[in-house]
Structure formats: structure tokens, C-alpha cells
Enzyme design. Sequence first.
Site, short mmCIF file in Angstrom:
data_model
loop_
_atom_site.label_atom_id
_atom_site.label_comp_id
_atom_site.label_asym_id
_atom_site.label_seq_id
_atom_site.Cartn_x
_atom_site.Cartn_y
_atom_site.Cartn_z
N LYS A 111 -6.93 -4.57 -33.28
CA LYS A 111 -6.99 -5.25 -31.78
C LYS A 111 -7.26 -6.50 -31.71
O LYS A 111 -7.61 -7.32 -32.92
CB LYS A 111 -8.31 -4.71 -31.17
CG LYS A 111 -8.13 -4.63 -29.52
CD LYS A 111 -7.44 -3.30 -28.90
CE LYS A 111 -7.51 -3.11 -27.55
NZ LYS A 111 -6.66 -2.10 -27.08
P1 NAD Z 1 -4.47 -4.13 -16.44
O1 NAD Z 1 -4.86 -5.51 -17.06
O2 NAD Z 1 -3.19 -3.59 -16.41
O3 NAD Z 1 -5.33 -3.42 -15.37
C1 NAD Z 1 -6.89 -4.00 -15.51
C2 NAD Z 1 -7.32 -3.18 -14.16
O4 NAD Z 1 -8.69 -2.96 -14.31
C3 NAD Z 1 -6.97 -4.33 -13.03
O5 NAD Z 1 -6.53 -3.60 -11.87
C4 NAD Z 1 -8.48 -4.91 -13.01
O6 NAD Z 1 -8.75 -5.58 -11.72
C5 NAD Z 1 -9.04 -3.89 -12.86
N1 NAD Z 1 -10.63 -4.22 -13.17
C6 NAD Z 1 -11.05 -5.31 -14.23
N2 NAD Z 1 -12.60 -5.39 -14.14
C7 NAD Z 1 -12.89 -4.53 -13.32
C8 NAD Z 1 -14.28 -4.02 -12.69
N3 NAD Z 1 -15.23 -4.79 -13.08
N4 NAD Z 1 -14.17 -2.98 -11.98
C9 NAD Z 1 -13.09 -2.55 -11.47
N5 NAD Z 1 -11.91 -2.83 -12.01
C10 NAD Z 1 -11.86 -3.67 -12.85
O7 NAD Z 1 -5.28 -3.17 -17.91
P2 NAD Z 1 -4.73 -1.87 -18.48
O8 NAD Z 1 -3.66 -2.12 -19.74
O9 NAD Z 1 -4.36 -0.94 -17.43
O10 NAD Z 1 -6.03 -1.33 -19.21
C11 NAD Z 1 -7.13 -0.86 -18.62
C12 NAD Z 1 -7.79 -0.23 -19.52
O11 NAD Z 1 -7.17 1.06 -20.17
C13 NAD Z 1 -8.71 -0.75 -20.53
O12 NAD Z 1 -9.75 -0.24 -21.13
C14 NAD Z 1 -7.47 -0.62 -21.79
O13 NAD Z 1 -7.98 -1.09 -23.14
C15 NAD Z 1 -7.26 0.95 -21.61
N6 NAD Z 1 -5.86 1.47 -22.24
C16 NAD Z 1 -4.78 0.65 -21.64
C17 NAD Z 1 -3.51 1.09 -22.36
C18 NAD Z 1 -2.20 0.53 -22.14
O14 NAD Z 1 -1.43 0.84 -22.66
N7 NAD Z 1 -2.07 -0.34 -21.12
C19 NAD Z 1 -3.75 2.03 -23.41
C20 NAD Z 1 -4.82 2.51 -23.88
C21 NAD Z 1 -6.04 2.17 -23.22
#
Ligand code: NAD
Length: 448
Positions: A111
Amino acid sequence: MTSPQTEDLNPYHIAQHQCEHAARYLPELNDGLVYYLKRADRTITIEFPIQTQDGKVSNFRGYRVIHNRARGPGKGGLRYHPDVTVDEVRALASWMTWKCAVLNVPFGGAKGGVVCDPKQLPKVDVEKITRRYIADLGNSIGPHQDIPAPDVNTNAETMAWIYDTYDNMHKGQNNLGVVTGKPVNIGGSYGRQQATARGLLFATQKALARGVVRGLSSVEGATVVIQGYGNAGYNAAWLFAEAGARILAVSDSQGGVFDADGIDPAKALEHKRATGSVTDLEGARNLTNEELLALPCDILIPAALENQIRADNAANVQARFVAEAANGPTTPAADRILFGRDIPVLPDILANAGGVTVSYYEWVQNNENEQWEESEVNEKLHKKMLRATDAVIDKQEEINESLDALEDRRAENGRAGDPLEPVDLRTSAFVLAVERVAEVTLERGIWP
Ligand code: NAD
């Protein structure tokens, strides 16, 4: 980690605890091996300047952590966030190792993170941060070494900059496999954008069909609440709604919105794009993220950051099922509370593994200079998510039916301790993963 006052929210401590806890159900595992598996193999810290658009020199700190590469090259996203810490990156890297093992994807866990707030920076500065971070990592990343992907606040465009930077530094070879989650016309895979949420839907459908939640056998007609409206959260809203669910509430870092009649995911996205947040969506009422987590619903999907469901608020959760799109949203103390209240949690290392699974398909396409149809990608993902979900549920049943035999084997191996309790799905997923990584480590041999 039991009371709200004493709960340790360091994500790396939590990840290590999860590994140690799973090891208790693997009586033959050597203690030295458990110690090795719960720690990160390598941590790179990079300090670098960029000249910002306003002419100043600004300094940034970034990390890249490889947790384990026993099963293949390092794989894991890159996060841009002001709260990034080295221990957060270590935790996220270790969850990648376990996730790839649960899915049987031939990667290890890694990561990256840069301490910055891209929402406060012009795009040109974010591009400079990306290019300088990748240039400084040099040969630490590579198509057979360590392969980044998108995470919080990074996206396909960021991945294009990563590819371009690395490709310029390694001319004359096929470098497409150095990063996944790229735009489709630069070697990205069809279906990658939605893969995390699509995998979550497939795993949820399978778990419900297997009777994990009493009285809830389908996503169709279920009520859903989603925290976080980025790549994982928005696509989950869209795909769960398409599968017949009603999206009661969604949120982002500014707060959330609730509509008992159901939120239209596309309208909420349009509103977020126009105003910067889902809050104040027409026809819906605003609520806080804390209120959102406590809404009565069938399925709660945390899709934002770690430590959202903790010892101090797990008792308020009124969902019947929690499906983790985010990494690490539920703490160990909260896990125990939810398990005690008969609210199953589909754990991150299974539930959100669709992203890395399609990243793996992207990498295979890149190495073979192919581009598969989206239907082919989704079919492969479907098969893999179903197989992994079955394996995690089967493992839970197997462990819970053999606690006495496991106790005997622990005693035989001189590892007796606190009595073994029935396990939740997170523990069974970790047992499966730790067992697989340990097996490969021993098969390869501990060298020299
Ligand atoms: P992103 O940046 O696209 O979206 C994150 C979202 O979370 C945004 O809408 C943001 O406003 C919101 N957010 C941030 N802090 C917050 C809070 N305190 N309360 C409520 N909402 C809040 O990121 P993403 O890629 O969607 O990732 C989100 C989660 O999913 C993370 O934990 C990431 O590790 C996990 N994840 C993502 C992927 C991927 O392919 N993108 C894969 C596996 C896991």
C-alpha cells in the site's frame, strides 16, 4: 480494546491483532511464523519537495509499504489524505495480503500513501506530487515487483500519471502492468471502475442466499445505507439499486442525506459533482455520519475510512447486516459487539476484494497485450467472488463445529490459552488467508 476509553484505534495494531487472533485457530502454526506474518516486510518513507503553482516550494511525505510477497508481487492502492500515517499504510498493506489470499489472487500485499489534501490543491500540484513520489520510488515498484492502484482521493487519472512517469523512466519495454486502475484507453480494464462495488454486491448476494442473515435472503427489496460516496460508495449505491435495493441514505465527509422513499444514486452523484457534497440533496433530509450509521436498515455499507464502527457506537447500529466496502471500518471491539448482537459483518478482506481481483485481470491483460470484453471481466469476477464467499462461510462453519478438536490440537502443540470462542466471518476469512500465506511461505522454504 474493549471500552471506548481504552480502545486502541491504531489500524496497524488492529491488523496485527486480527492476524494473531486468527492464528489461535491454526494450532500447528509456528509462533515465529505468526510473528513474521503480522509485521510488514518493508517500509519506504519518502520526503520530497514540489514547486507549487503559486511559486512556493512545498514539502510532502509519502510511504510505500510491502507487507508480504510470498504469494506474488506487492499489490495495493495509493491513498492521498491529510491523515495518512505510516501505521495506517502498514495496516492497509497487510489487509491486501490477506485479501489476495482469500480471493486466491497471485499477489502479495502492499500500500502507498502521501500526506496531502488533494481537495485543497490545484490539479497540477497533485500531478507533480504523483510524478515525484513515483520517481523517488524508482525500481521499488514495477510490474513484477509492486503494483499500485487507486484508493481514497486517487483515480484513473492518477494511475495514468503513474504509468507515464514509470514508462518514461523505463523505456523500451511493456510497462503497462506497473499500475492498475488505469483509464481504459491506456491499458485499463473494462469493469475496473465498478469492480469493488460489483464484487461487494456479488459477495452480499451469495452470503444472503446462504442464510447468513436470518430472514433476509436477497438484495432485492432490501433497504441500504451507505457511508462514503466516492468510487466504492457511489458504485455500490448504483449497483445495489440496480439489483432492486432501496438506498435510504448516503454520505460523504461533509455529512449525509436520508430519504425514506429511496435516493436516486445518479441524482446524488450529479448533486455532489455540482456542489462538492451529497448534503442538501433536493427531497432528502440532512443527517450526520453518526446518525447515518445508526439508521434502521437491512444492509449498512461503510465505504469511507477506518474506525467508523467502534466500541462507543456499535451498540447503536440497527442494520441487519454490515458489508464492508471500506478497509478497516469496524474495530475488533465493535466486531465483538455486533457478533454478540447477531449482526453479521461481511469483512473487508472479502467484501471489497472485487477491486484487486479486477486489478489482477487488468495486469494479466497488460502482460498479454489483450483487452477483454466487460462481460468477460464481470463473469470472471462473479465466479471468483462466489467461490471466496463460499470458502469464508464454509471455514466459519468448519471452525465452529470443531472447537473442541481445535482445543485438543492446541494443547498437543503446547499452545493452550484462553478458550476458543465461536468465530465471526472476519476471523474465518483471516484464518483462511493466514493459513494460505503460511502454507506458501513454508512450501517456498525459509531461506537461507
Ligand atoms: P474515494 O476517495 O473515491 O471516496 C471516499 C469517500 O469517502 C468520499 O465520498 C469522501 O467524501 C468520503 N469520506 C471521507 N471521510 C469521510 C467521513 N469521515 N465520513 C463519511 N464519508 C467520508 O475513495 P474510494 O476509492 O471509494 O475508497 C473508499 C474506501 O474503500 C477506502 O476504505 C478504500 O480503502 C476502500 N477500497 C477502495 C477500493 C477501490 O477500488 N477504490 C478497493 C477496495 C477498497
